[in-house]
Design a protein around this motif. Structure first.
Motif, PDB file in Angstrom:
ATOM      1  N   LEU A  67       0.769  -1.159  -0.028  1.00 45.64           N
ATOM      2  CA  LEU A  67      -0.049  -0.027  -0.070  1.00 45.64           C
ATOM      3  C   LEU A  67       0.945   1.169  -0.160  1.00 45.64           C
ATOM      4  CD1 LEU A  67      -2.834   1.339   1.103  1.00 45.64           C
ATOM      5  CD2 LEU A  67      -2.171   1.067   3.183  1.00 45.64           C
ATOM      6  N   ASP A  68       0.719   2.169  -1.061  1.00 43.59           N
ATOM      7  CA  ASP A  68       1.421   3.391  -1.047  1.00 43.59           C
ATOM      8  C   ASP A  68       1.059   4.203   0.221  1.00 43.59           C
ATOM      9  OD1 ASP A  68       2.914   5.564  -1.474  1.00 43.59           O
ATOM     10  OD2 ASP A  68       1.809   5.950  -3.242  1.00 43.59           O
ATOM     11  N   VAL A  69       1.682   4.077   1.366  1.00 47.59           N
ATOM     12  CA  VAL A  69       1.373   5.015   2.469  1.00 47.59           C
ATOM     13  C   VAL A  69       1.979   6.412   2.390  1.00 47.59           C
ATOM     14  CG1 VAL A  69       1.570   2.849   4.144  1.00 47.59           C
ATOM     15  CG2 VAL A  69       3.852   4.307   3.512  1.00 47.59           C
ATOM     16  N   SER A  70       2.525   7.001   1.217  1.00 44.09           N
ATOM     17  CA  SER A  70       2.737   8.598   1.161  1.00 44.09           C
ATOM     18  C   SER A  70       1.193   9.055   1.045  1.00 44.09           C
ATOM     19  CB  SER A  70       3.369   8.654  -0.191  1.00 44.09           C
ATOM     20  OG  SER A  70       2.859   8.288  -1.470  1.00 44.09           O
ATOM     21  N   ILE A  71       0.315   8.338   0.715  1.00 49.20           N
ATOM     22  CA  ILE A  71      -1.079   9.147   0.893  1.00 49.20           C
ATOM     23  C   ILE A  71      -1.359   9.660   2.294  1.00 49.20           C
ATOM     24  CG2 ILE A  71      -2.258   7.837  -1.181  1.00 49.20           C
ATOM     25  CD1 ILE A  71      -3.556   5.998   0.859  1.00 49.20           C
ATOM     26  N   PHE A  72      -0.815   9.020   3.142  1.00 50.01           N
ATOM     27  CA  PHE A  72      -1.184   9.390   4.677  1.00 50.01           C
ATOM     28  C   PHE A  72      -0.258  10.612   4.957  1.00 50.01           C
ATOM     29  CE2 PHE A  72      -2.320   4.881   4.492  1.00 50.01           C
ATOM     30  CZ  PHE A  72      -3.605   5.160   5.083  1.00 50.01           C
ATOM     31  N   PHE A  73       0.786  11.096   4.154  1.00 50.23           N
ATOM     32  CA  PHE A  73       1.658  12.242   4.495  1.00 50.23           C
ATOM     33  C   PHE A  73       0.904  13.506   4.324  1.00 50.23           C
ATOM     34  CE2 PHE A  73       5.656   9.783   2.837  1.00 50.23           C
ATOM     35  CZ  PHE A  73       5.349   8.949   3.930  1.00 50.23           C
ATOM     36  N   THR A  74      -0.220  13.726   3.754  1.00 50.96           N
ATOM     37  CA  THR A  74      -0.864  14.932   3.524  1.00 50.96           C
ATOM     38  C   THR A  74      -2.463  14.892   3.956  1.00 50.96           C
ATOM     39  OG1 THR A  74      -1.473  14.155   1.482  1.00 50.96           O
ATOM     40  CG2 THR A  74       0.349  15.442   1.529  1.00 50.96           C
ATOM     41  N   HIS A  75      -3.019  15.935   4.122  1.00 49.15           N
ATOM     42  CA  HIS A  75      -4.268  16.105   4.338  1.00 49.15           C
ATOM     43  C   HIS A  75      -4.520  15.831   5.937  1.00 49.15           C
ATOM     44  CE1 HIS A  75      -4.475  15.913   0.041  1.00 49.15           C
ATOM     45  NE2 HIS A  75      -5.449  16.736   0.206  1.00 49.15           N
ATOM     46  N   HIS A  76      -3.695  15.794   6.799  1.00 46.19           N
ATOM     47  CA  HIS A  76      -3.817  15.323   7.998  1.00 46.19           C
ATOM     48  C   HIS A  76      -4.187  13.926   8.434  1.00 46.19           C
ATOM     49  CE1 HIS A  76      -4.200  19.841   8.004  1.00 46.19           C
ATOM     50  NE2 HIS A  76      -3.444  19.846   9.041  1.00 46.19           N
ATOM     51  N   LEU A  77      -4.103  13.140   7.264  1.00 47.47           N
ATOM     52  CA  LEU A  77      -4.484  11.682   7.539  1.00 47.47           C
ATOM     53  C   LEU A  77      -3.716  10.894   8.547  1.00 47.47           C
ATOM     54  CD1 LEU A  77      -5.104  10.579   3.821  1.00 47.47           C
ATOM     55  CD2 LEU A  77      -6.930  11.122   5.449  1.00 47.47           C
ATOM     56  N   SER A  78      -2.574  10.994   8.776  1.00 45.23           N
ATOM     57  CA  SER A  78      -1.912  10.480   9.927  1.00 45.23           C
ATOM     58  C   SER A  78      -2.369  10.992  11.091  1.00 45.23           C
ATOM     59  CB  SER A  78      -0.357  10.732   9.662  1.00 45.23           C
ATOM     60  OG  SER A  78      -0.017  11.956   9.705  1.00 45.23           O
TER      61      SER A  78
END
Lengths: 298, 160
Positions: A67-78
């Protein structure tokens, strides 16, 4: 009928012949609070760091391989993930919700770890807390109730701690060979860590033990040999009578690593201190019963 | 239900199943599937290492900027990266594991420390190499890599 070897280990880990006591229940809940507290602390630390610093995935770990976890680096997802984890662990602590809820917490915890540590470094200092959440997840699912869950959770945590240390011994034996404890190897590590400290703090002074190790190969070799031997016997924690002694040696080893290599293991050492000694006996001296409401939370 | 002998046996069976899963996951993921691990830290002893640090080279003459030096003769004081909110481990990995210094990576290094922090100084991001020499000593050498000034970053001209 003769007891099988794994039944013997099971008896030492889960102590089926011993009755449950108020002290044990109180200790278990306090230990769960400790694990939940560290879990919440770690997820927020990782989420905040990710939010500020992570830009690209340098090293995909665990589920990040799929899963490309870089999607969680933005939009405060983490941060949102950390928030959900905090709420869910609160429900788990109060035993509200389905039996498998702790497993969801573990999955989120794993996800946040691989998101934060996608930058090249693989730290292990949070592994014991992670393994504890894992054991809580299995315990809540397969051994629910105040009679079984505390026994399974603490027993299985002790099993995996012992296994981890012994595994670390064999990793060194396979990775380097029997000469792993050559003191000059310690010199290299001390010099490597000294650069990290010099770079972080702007100043570095070797302490007494480091000076001693750097002066003599024999002293350095003895330090490594003591640590390596302690790792080898890590699995002896599985036996109730040996557990306090092995734990004391492991805690001593961690203090040694902190002094020689400047690596601190706060969560590790506190957890060893908690699970390695029978603290419930001390609590039982002062407490004779627990309220029914409290027992519902176990 | 109590934790009786039967339940204790069941507990060990469940641990057995977990162990198989544990082994399969770490075997197929190079020893790490958090929180499962073979705990390989410090397993490879005696290897040379590379770390990174920043030196204040404001007072170093231009023709000596890119010289390699032993740690004992470092040309300036170490800049405490922790004071600027930089994680030493991540910084070190970023420097030691980057093979090609693209403009984006050089800019990232400049942003990491911030023009306002660098101000009128000249800071040298350096690789630090350590290795065993002979049978009884460790040498540590500093290799200048990126010069940071308020205006921007310059890659060591000898590294292309």
């Amino acid at each position: 009928m003769k007891e099988k070897w794994y039944e013997n280990i099971g008896r030492n880990l889960f102590e089926p012949d011993r009755s449950i006591t108020p002290g044990e229940l109180i200790f278990f809940k306090l230990f769960e609070l400790f694990v939940a507290g560290y879990t919440i602390r770690f997820v927020w630390e990782w989420a905040l760091y990710t939010q500020i610093r992570n830009v690209e995935v340098v090293l995909p770990l665990g589920i990040a391989n799929y899963l490309d976890v870089s999607i969680f680096f933005t939009h405060h997802l983490s941060l949102i993930l950390a928030g959900i984890t905090t709420i869910l662990i609160f429900f788990c602590f109060l035993r509200t919700g389905p039996k498998w809820l702790y497993m969801v917490v573990l999955l989120l915890f794993h996800l946040l770890y691989v998101i934060r540590f996608s930058q090249g470094e693989i730290p292990h200092s949070q592994n014991l807390i992670g393994m504890s959440v894992f054991c809580f997840a299995i315990g809540a699912w397969f051994f629910p109730g105040k009679e079984r869950m505390p026994r399974f959770v603490l027993g299985s945590i002790i099993f995996f701690i012992g296994l981890g240390y012994t595994s670390a011994f064999f990793s060194k034996l396979i990775g380097t060979g029997i000469h792993w404890f050559d003191g000059r190897h310690l010199w290299l590590w001390i010099s490597e860590k000294s650069i990290d400290i010099l770079s972080r703090e702007g100043i570095y002074e070797p302490n007494f033990l480091q000076q001693l190790a750097l002066k003599s190969t024999s002293v350095a070799s003895i330090i490594l040999l003591f640590g390596w031997f302690t790792e080898l016997i890590g699995f002896t924690m599985w036996w109730k009578k040996l557990r306090p002694y092995t734990t004391a040696l492991l805690i001593g080893m961690h203090f040694g690593i902190t002094l020689v290599m400047n690596i601190r293991f706060d969560a590790f050492v506190i957890q060893l201190f908690l699970v390695g000694f029978p603290w419930y006996l001390l609590i039982d001296r002062f407490v004779k019963s627990t309220p029914a409401k409290f027992e519902k939370w176990i | 239900m109590r934790m009786n002998h039967l339940e204790s046996k069941r507990g060990m069976k469940i641990i057995g199943v977990i162990l198989i899963m544990y082994a399969a996951l770490v075997a197929s993921h190079e020893g790490e599937f958090w929180p499962f691990s073979i705990y390989p830290m410090f397993s490879q002893a005696g290897n040379p290492w590379t770390r990174a640090m920043v030196l204040d080279v404001t007072n170093v003459p231009d023709d000596e900027l890119w010289n390699r030096t032993p740690l004992e003769q470092k040309p300036g004081n170490a800049v405490p990266v922790g004071q600027f909110g930089v994680d030493q481990i991540d910084f070190s990995n970023f420097v030691s594991k980057t093979d090609e210094w693209t403009t984006a990576r050089l800019d990232a290094m400049h942003i990491m420390f911030g023009a306002q922090n660098i101000a009128h100084h000249r800071w040298m991001v350096s690789k630090v190499h350590g290795r065993m020499v002979g049978t009884d000593s460790v040498t540590v050498e500093i290799q200048p890599l990126i010069l940071l000034t308020e205006e921007g970053s310059i890659l060591n001209p000898h590294i292309r």
